[in-house]
Write a protein that holds these residues in place. Structure first.
Motif, PDB file in Angstrom:
ATOM      1  N   VAL A 162     -30.175  -0.038 -29.639  1.00  0.00           N
ATOM      2  CA  VAL A 162     -29.075   0.798 -29.168  1.00  0.00           C
ATOM      3  C   VAL A 162     -28.455   0.139 -27.947  1.00  0.00           C
ATOM      4  O   VAL A 162     -29.170  -0.338 -27.074  1.00  0.00           O
ATOM      5  CB  VAL A 162     -29.623   2.198 -28.784  1.00  0.00           C
ATOM      6  N   ARG A 163     -27.141   0.086 -27.926  1.00  0.00           N
ATOM      7  CA  ARG A 163     -26.431  -0.385 -26.732  1.00  0.00           C
ATOM      8  C   ARG A 163     -25.455   0.707 -26.310  1.00  0.00           C
ATOM      9  O   ARG A 163     -24.721   1.230 -27.165  1.00  0.00           O
ATOM     10  CB  ARG A 163     -25.672  -1.675 -27.029  1.00  0.00           C
ATOM     11  N   VAL A 164     -25.472   1.091 -25.057  1.00  0.00           N
ATOM     12  CA  VAL A 164     -24.563   2.138 -24.586  1.00  0.00           C
ATOM     13  C   VAL A 164     -23.767   1.601 -23.403  1.00  0.00           C
ATOM     14  O   VAL A 164     -24.337   1.272 -22.358  1.00  0.00           O
ATOM     15  CB  VAL A 164     -25.320   3.422 -24.173  1.00  0.00           C
ATOM     16  N   HIS A 165     -22.459   1.495 -23.597  1.00  0.00           N
ATOM     17  CA  HIS A 165     -21.566   1.114 -22.501  1.00  0.00           C
ATOM     18  C   HIS A 165     -21.209   2.364 -21.714  1.00  0.00           C
ATOM     19  O   HIS A 165     -20.710   3.337 -22.287  1.00  0.00           O
ATOM     20  CB  HIS A 165     -20.269   0.495 -23.050  1.00  0.00           C
ATOM     21  N   VAL A 166     -21.462   2.320 -20.423  1.00  0.00           N
ATOM     22  CA  VAL A 166     -21.175   3.479 -19.577  1.00  0.00           C
ATOM     23  C   VAL A 166     -20.088   3.097 -18.582  1.00  0.00           C
ATOM     24  O   VAL A 166     -20.172   2.059 -17.913  1.00  0.00           O
ATOM     25  CB  VAL A 166     -22.443   3.931 -18.819  1.00  0.00           C
ATOM     26  N   ARG A 167     -19.080   3.930 -18.502  1.00  0.00           N
ATOM     27  CA  ARG A 167     -18.026   3.726 -17.503  1.00  0.00           C
ATOM     28  C   ARG A 167     -17.967   4.943 -16.593  1.00  0.00           C
ATOM     29  O   ARG A 167     -18.000   6.080 -17.052  1.00  0.00           O
ATOM     30  CB  ARG A 167     -16.675   3.528 -18.195  1.00  0.00           C
ATOM     31  N   ASN A 168     -17.929   4.687 -15.311  1.00  0.00           N
ATOM     32  CA  ASN A 168     -17.947   5.763 -14.323  1.00  0.00           C
ATOM     33  C   ASN A 168     -16.542   6.059 -13.829  1.00  0.00           C
ATOM     34  O   ASN A 168     -15.954   5.256 -13.113  1.00  0.00           O
ATOM     35  CB  ASN A 168     -18.857   5.380 -13.149  1.00  0.00           C
ATOM     36  N   GLU A 169     -15.999   7.178 -14.199  1.00  0.00           N
ATOM     37  CA  GLU A 169     -14.682   7.616 -13.713  1.00  0.00           C
ATOM     38  C   GLU A 169     -14.805   8.789 -12.761  1.00  0.00           C
ATOM     39  O   GLU A 169     -13.867   9.554 -12.561  1.00  0.00           O
ATOM     40  CB  GLU A 169     -13.786   7.945 -14.910  1.00  0.00           C
ATOM     41  N   LEU A 170     -16.003   8.935 -12.198  1.00  0.00           N
ATOM     42  CA  LEU A 170     -16.244  10.010 -11.232  1.00  0.00           C
ATOM     43  C   LEU A 170     -15.895   9.538  -9.825  1.00  0.00           C
ATOM     44  O   LEU A 170     -15.606   8.361  -9.620  1.00  0.00           O
ATOM     45  CB  LEU A 170     -17.723  10.407 -11.252  1.00  0.00           C
ATOM     46  N   GLY A 171     -15.994  10.424  -8.886  1.00  0.00           N
ATOM     47  CA  GLY A 171     -15.809  10.092  -7.482  1.00  0.00           C
ATOM     48  C   GLY A 171     -17.117   9.804  -6.763  1.00  0.00           C
ATOM     49  O   GLY A 171     -17.155   9.670  -5.545  1.00  0.00           O
ATOM     50  N   GLN A 172     -18.205   9.732  -7.506  1.00  0.00           N
ATOM     51  CA  GLN A 172     -19.520   9.353  -6.963  1.00  0.00           C
ATOM     52  C   GLN A 172     -20.115   8.282  -7.856  1.00  0.00           C
ATOM     53  O   GLN A 172     -19.760   8.189  -9.034  1.00  0.00           O
ATOM     54  CB  GLN A 172     -20.491  10.549  -6.976  1.00  0.00           C
ATOM     55  N   SER A 173     -21.044   7.551  -7.313  1.00  0.00           N
ATOM     56  CA  SER A 173     -21.817   6.654  -8.173  1.00  0.00           C
ATOM     57  C   SER A 173     -22.647   7.483  -9.145  1.00  0.00           C
ATOM     58  O   SER A 173     -22.833   8.697  -8.967  1.00  0.00           O
ATOM     59  CB  SER A 173     -22.743   5.781  -7.315  1.00  0.00           C
ATOM     60  N   THR A 174     -23.170   6.829 -10.174  1.00  0.00           N
ATOM     61  CA  THR A 174     -23.997   7.527 -11.151  1.00  0.00           C
ATOM     62  C   THR A 174     -24.890   6.513 -11.856  1.00  0.00           C
ATOM     63  O   THR A 174     -24.885   5.312 -11.535  1.00  0.00           O
ATOM     64  CB  THR A 174     -23.127   8.340 -12.149  1.00  0.00           C
ATOM     65  N   ALA A 175     -25.660   6.984 -12.811  1.00  0.00           N
ATOM     66  CA  ALA A 175     -26.510   6.148 -13.657  1.00  0.00           C
ATOM     67  C   ALA A 175     -27.076   7.067 -14.724  1.00  0.00           C
ATOM     68  O   ALA A 175     -27.107   8.285 -14.533  1.00  0.00           O
ATOM     69  CB  ALA A 175     -27.640   5.504 -12.858  1.00  0.00           C
ATOM     70  N   ILE A 176     -27.512   6.491 -15.841  1.00  0.00           N
ATOM     71  CA  ILE A 176     -28.046   7.336 -16.922  1.00  0.00           C
ATOM     72  C   ILE A 176     -29.515   7.032 -17.157  1.00  0.00           C
ATOM     73  O   ILE A 176     -29.911   5.881 -17.363  1.00  0.00           O
ATOM     74  CB  ILE A 176     -27.255   7.146 -18.228  1.00  0.00           C
ATOM     75  N   HIS A 177     -30.305   8.105 -17.129  1.00  0.00           N
ATOM     76  CA  HIS A 177     -31.721   8.029 -17.481  1.00  0.00           C
ATOM     77  C   HIS A 177     -31.896   8.550 -18.906  1.00  0.00           C
ATOM     78  O   HIS A 177     -31.337   9.568 -19.282  1.00  0.00           O
ATOM     79  CB  HIS A 177     -32.549   8.867 -16.508  1.00  0.00           C
ATOM     80  N   TRP A 178     -32.674   7.823 -19.690  1.00  0.00           N
ATOM     81  CA  TRP A 178     -32.909   8.155 -21.100  1.00  0.00           C
ATOM     82  C   TRP A 178     -34.244   8.878 -21.180  1.00  0.00           C
ATOM     83  O   TRP A 178     -35.279   8.274 -21.431  1.00  0.00           O
ATOM     84  CB  TRP A 178     -32.856   6.868 -21.935  1.00  0.00           C
ATOM     85  N   HIS A 179     -34.161  10.164 -20.929  1.00  0.00           N
ATOM     86  CA  HIS A 179     -35.335  11.011 -20.707  1.00  0.00           C
ATOM     87  C   HIS A 179     -36.145  11.202 -21.990  1.00  0.00           C
ATOM     88  O   HIS A 179     -35.705  11.873 -22.910  1.00  0.00           O
ATOM     89  CB  HIS A 179     -34.843  12.356 -20.166  1.00  0.00           C
ATOM     90  N   GLY A 180     -37.313  10.580 -21.994  1.00  0.00           N
ATOM     91  CA  GLY A 180     -38.205  10.685 -23.150  1.00  0.00           C
ATOM     92  C   GLY A 180     -38.351   9.389 -23.915  1.00  0.00           C
ATOM     93  O   GLY A 180     -39.266   9.243 -24.717  1.00  0.00           O
ATOM     94  N   LEU A 181     -37.447   8.445 -23.650  1.00  0.00           N
ATOM     95  CA  LEU A 181     -37.511   7.180 -24.387  1.00  0.00           C
ATOM     96  C   LEU A 181     -38.409   6.181 -23.668  1.00  0.00           C
ATOM     97  O   LEU A 181     -38.419   6.087 -22.445  1.00  0.00           O
ATOM     98  CB  LEU A 181     -36.106   6.594 -24.553  1.00  0.00           C
ATOM     99  N   MET A 182     -39.138   5.430 -24.471  1.00  0.00           N
ATOM    100  CA  MET A 182     -39.958   4.335 -23.943  1.00  0.00           C
ATOM    101  C   MET A 182     -39.126   3.067 -24.058  1.00  0.00           C
ATOM    102  O   MET A 182     -38.727   2.684 -25.169  1.00  0.00           O
ATOM    103  CB  MET A 182     -41.249   4.238 -24.747  1.00  0.00           C
ATOM    104  N   LEU A 183     -38.849   2.437 -22.923  1.00  0.00           N
ATOM    105  CA  LEU A 183     -37.925   1.309 -22.926  1.00  0.00           C
ATOM    106  C   LEU A 183     -38.261   0.374 -21.778  1.00  0.00           C
ATOM    107  O   LEU A 183     -39.085   0.690 -20.927  1.00  0.00           O
ATOM    108  CB  LEU A 183     -36.474   1.818 -22.847  1.00  0.00           C
ATOM    109  N   PRO A 184     -37.611  -0.793 -21.730  1.00  0.00           N
ATOM    110  CA  PRO A 184     -37.888  -1.705 -20.609  1.00  0.00           C
ATOM    111  C   PRO A 184     -37.472  -1.063 -19.292  1.00  0.00           C
ATOM    112  O   PRO A 184     -36.470  -0.353 -19.233  1.00  0.00           O
ATOM    113  CB  PRO A 184     -37.022  -2.935 -20.921  1.00  0.00           C
ATOM    114  N   ASN A 185     -38.251  -1.327 -18.261  1.00  0.00           N
ATOM    115  CA  ASN A 185     -38.021  -0.687 -16.972  1.00  0.00           C
ATOM    116  C   ASN A 185     -36.583  -0.820 -16.476  1.00  0.00           C
ATOM    117  O   ASN A 185     -36.009   0.128 -15.937  1.00  0.00           O
ATOM    118  CB  ASN A 185     -38.995  -1.291 -15.947  1.00  0.00           C
TER     119      ASN A 185
END
Lengths: 375, 375, 375
Positions: A162-185
């Motif tokens: 899975v590849r997910v491109h994320v673009r931030n159009e908010l007025g704050q920084s952000t990031a996405i956590h994939w809650h429950g998935l086992m993945l590289p750190n």
């Protein structure tokens, strides 16, 4: 009036309705992504109208002479509710139910399309501030993925990359956590620990392989200023289907319920508050998979009227011993999968049993929907 | 960037770091009582510095031109956070993580020494008011056993006879309840029911035999004016090891996490608040026993990133069917034992998923730590 | 003092008491509906008096010269409690325990009589506003079924047909939901969905057959303006006995604990607050079935001192794998059935472990009772 009479009265209204609404259509109306919200709304309203008519016209209560009289007991009413007369309160209660399922703009949780890049499923999420209508005419500022709350559903299969491109159009920084998935750190989405924050107008691409053994109901959400950003709406469901469907309980249709108690109407199911929540529909005899996930800050014990649930998985992992209940307590961050056998016809209330999240002097609100079983 | 590239970038930073920090030392750094806090701090900081560098220098985001630009979307920011600019908020978020694990005075939960009196293990606890540093420079008045929060860990074995001398140096009466232990009623520690309160400058001696079948994770805490005294710090872990280790799941190392939401920094893990909480460290492939106990007044669903937990015991009793989860809801008074297989390298966030207990506009705080897996 | 001495001292007081109180009477004193509250009160008070005497006269603490002295540490006392001296606080703590179980007017949860109409068991409930004494001298306005909180217990058997006449003497409309029962939709008790509201001075008759497979611990309560009406007292237990008792765990006696956190004294067990709560009594060696149901708006993790519980059923459904615990977290709407083996003599504290629901600077209050095991 005997049980049989009750049942007959109820069935008369219920079946009569189906003649009007067309049973054939309902069956798949709310399978996510299949049909628009409009059909379901019209249909459910017809159901409820028929049901209420049954209760009023044929129920035992209607035979009572004092049924609609204002009681002398009114003087006993607690101060808290003195502002409303009996009839005013009844009218408000009835109005909220009659409005269900109310039309609102925007519907979250629909499948997120992807494109293939070789073997990779490529998704795109944009973080935006939007005005979100959680109940008819009730708009709040939401922070949303692709403009909807919950964000679109990401649905993949064990073994997928899975590849997910994320673009931030908010007025704050952000990031996405994939809650429950086992993945590289480095893909875990925690600014300062696994990545730099995604600044406003910045982008980040997450990529990971879905491991075998990680099937089930998961979530994605902000992990930056998260008490604020998540409850504002930066949340969505991430469903991992098993490679071999036979490894998990069979079902005929499924629903996902995202619980939230943030600024979006305070107590919401899938970003909407009653009467704008979506009903869950089933045909008699179907096995319905209901997935729960709590993205809020409080517990929400969800109570389904009429039929019990078999709890089959917790946080995506199959329980070695599924158990039955009718009220499932879901804490923030938890997910559960349940199977409900649609054994009983009718419109069944379905709500958080912290009653202050579901009903007040003005009627039902917030975390309330219905499970509707039709012939 | 492919998954492989991501992994390589991540590993480069990660492994590079290990060359600096010395992998050999880390392995046992945080086994309670083995090594001082200082080593772990230096080492973990190095880990995090390397990790963050990886994300900034090698991550996908760094390729984006707008990554560090101030977005025009700023005007959309909710009023609640208007006071902070994007860069200010980012800097505060980063600072809290960079400070982890921050040095503070005092470390609770270390093993309480005992002396033998014949067959009896004799412990001593003194109840004291102290100034407790829960985060760097943040001192609060704590009510503490032997001056630390949590109180020292009492660790014995099924079949042991235990004697605990308690001296009250507080300004209130007190008493100790041995939460989870089966013992004679007179030793249960409830003033007015099983004993007189222990007055200020008074003493009391508890003595009881640890029964077979009572192994597991238990607690001791005040049972007098307890909503105040316990949340102020009069609490500790009481671990009963089984006579036969083979009766319980095997593990390579263990940690205990005492949850509290009282006056000590509001939301604390083992008496400290992020960034002064202690990380949990493991070597790749180890099985880690994590014990939880909630001494606060609220639920705390603890979420471990990256790896699931196998829940093996509740309130000390082995579950007949252990189950998997990644978010474990722990209510006041409950204890759980879980096994985590350290399958994935890296620094993994580990926090209460009531997000308001873990992160605010100024960054992470409170009930946050990390689970660190090294090669 | 050795364990043996402790035990002897304890037994001396304990057994001495029994000679006074008469062990023969206690055995069945609190089996619901068997004996009045008065006997239990007298007996339990005698128990506690003997117990406290034991602790004061024979306990280790009494040997300490400073036991009753005011400590110089008093100056350290937190501001929150400065208003009370040590002796004042001790006296208040002791007074609340000495008053237990305090006599109050009204006792809810007693079996609701029925008459047979052919094969139908016919019950009657009247919804009324009453003044309810939840603690000695503490009267609050309650909304009650048949004048008591909880409402009378409805107890039937799988396969029974049940008819319940409901009369509304309140100043608001109402309706009754049979929480946990599988029944025809029209009987589900949700105004606007399954029936019209029952207006003041109105009536409604519910009738349904109890299905096989629906045995266990259920509830009935208002489903109209429910956050208000339920917490005000419109709630009761609905117990369905199995047709074949052998299908469920054996027990010697049983108790039901209804949890509520509404306007009735804030934190109540069966409509009473400590010291007016009823103790649970057992003879040594008995198996005691304790049923829990949460009718409030908050979680209540109930902690039994001294002996663990085996959790055998959730929401009425037998667990495929019963598990042990000593602290059972009960969320609103949930019910649990547990078996406690009365293995240890004495008066054991039994309370909600959200300590602020159970104890304050003035002593124990709210959700506290005792489990008393006698020879």
């Amino acid at each position: 009036m005997s049980v049989e009479e009750h049942t007959i009265v109820n069935r008369r209204g219920f079946l009569g309705l189906l003649g009007v609404a067309g049973a054939g259509v309902v069956g798949t109306a709310l399978v996510p992504g299949n049909v628009g919200h409009g059909e379901a709304i019209a249909e459910t309203r017809a159901f409820l109208a028929a049901d209420a008519a049954t209760a009023t016209d044929g129920g035992v209560a209607a035979a009572e002479p004092h049924e609609h009289g204002r009681a002398s007991a009114a003087a006993q009413t607690s101060t808290a509710d003195d502002a409303l007369s009996v009839d005013e309160m009844d009218a408000m209660h009835e109005a909220s139910v009659r409005a269900f399922p109310a039309a609102t703009a925007g519907l979250g949780g629909q499948p997120l399309p992807f494109v293939m890049d070789g073997d990779v499923k490529v998704f795109a999420l944009s973080c935006q501030v939007v005005q979100w209508e959680h109940a008819p005419g009730a708009f709040v500022e939401a922070w949303a993925y692709n403009g909807v709350v919950p964000g679109p559903e990401i649905r993949v299969t064990e073994g997928d990359t899975v590849r997910v491109h994320v673009r931030n159009e908010l007025g704050q920084s952000t990031a996405i956590h994939w809650h429950g998935l086992m993945l590289p750190n480095a893909m875990d989405g925690v600014p300062g620990i696994t990545q730099a924050p995604i600044k406003p107008e910045g982008e980040f691409t997450y990529e990971f392989r879905i491991r075998e053994g990680n099937a089930g109901t998961h979530m994605y959400h902000s992990h930056y200023n998260s008490a604020f950003q998540v409850t504002k709406g930066l949340l969505g469901s991430f469903i991992v289907e098993p490679k071999d469907a036979a490894t998990r309980p069979a079902f005929d249709r499924e629903y996902t319920i995202v619980l939230n108690d943030g600024p979006i109407g305070a107590y919401s199911l899938n970003g909407k508050t009653f009467p704008a929540t979506q009903p869950l529909m089933a045909k008699l005899g179907e096995r319905v998979l209901i997935r729960y996930m709590n993205e809020g800050l409080m517990i929400h014990p969800m109570h389904l009227h009429g039929m019990p649930m078999l709890v089959t998985a917790q946080d995506g992992y199959l329980l070695p011993q599924p158990y039955m209940c009718d009220t499932l307590n879901i804490a923030p961050g938890q997910r559960f999968e349940t199977i409900v056998n649609a054994t009983d016809l009718g419109v069944w209330a379905f709500h958080c049993h912290v009653l202050s999240h579901a009903e007040g002097p003005h009627g039902m609100f917030g975390m309330v929907t219905a499970f509707i079983v039709e012939p």
